[in-house]
Write a protein that holds these residues in place. Sequence first.
Motif: not given
Length: 131
Positions: A102, A106, A113
């Motif tokens: 994650q 990010a 994304r």
Amino acid sequence: MNHEKLIELGLGYPGASVKTPFDPEMQVLYVKDKMFALFGRHAEWESVNLKTDPEEAWLQRESYPDSVLPGYHMNKRHWNTVVLNGKVPGETVRQMLQESYQLVVAKLPKRVRAELAGSMKRGMPGGGQES
């Protein structure tokens, strides 16, 4: 917990793949072109380097002082080496792997994304793993 199980879990994440950029014996999990898990050894044990939040890195090292170490050959503020010797519970290692993924996602471009999120929304079982 071992390399095989972690790789299987990691490949279930959208966009994940395994590569061997450094050594044919050293597998690395990538999301797109960024690594999120680097597999190696620490003494006689298998180990994995995982990205982590700097504040969480310190807490993990304090909680498991002989099993979670500053990332070997990595930015020690953002990476931990987790020694897979059974002292860190399997569920905790799974959470660390997911957090690493994650954190890397990010930092990917917004378009990438969105592409990854779209593959999860299409109902792929196992968090993105095709059946």
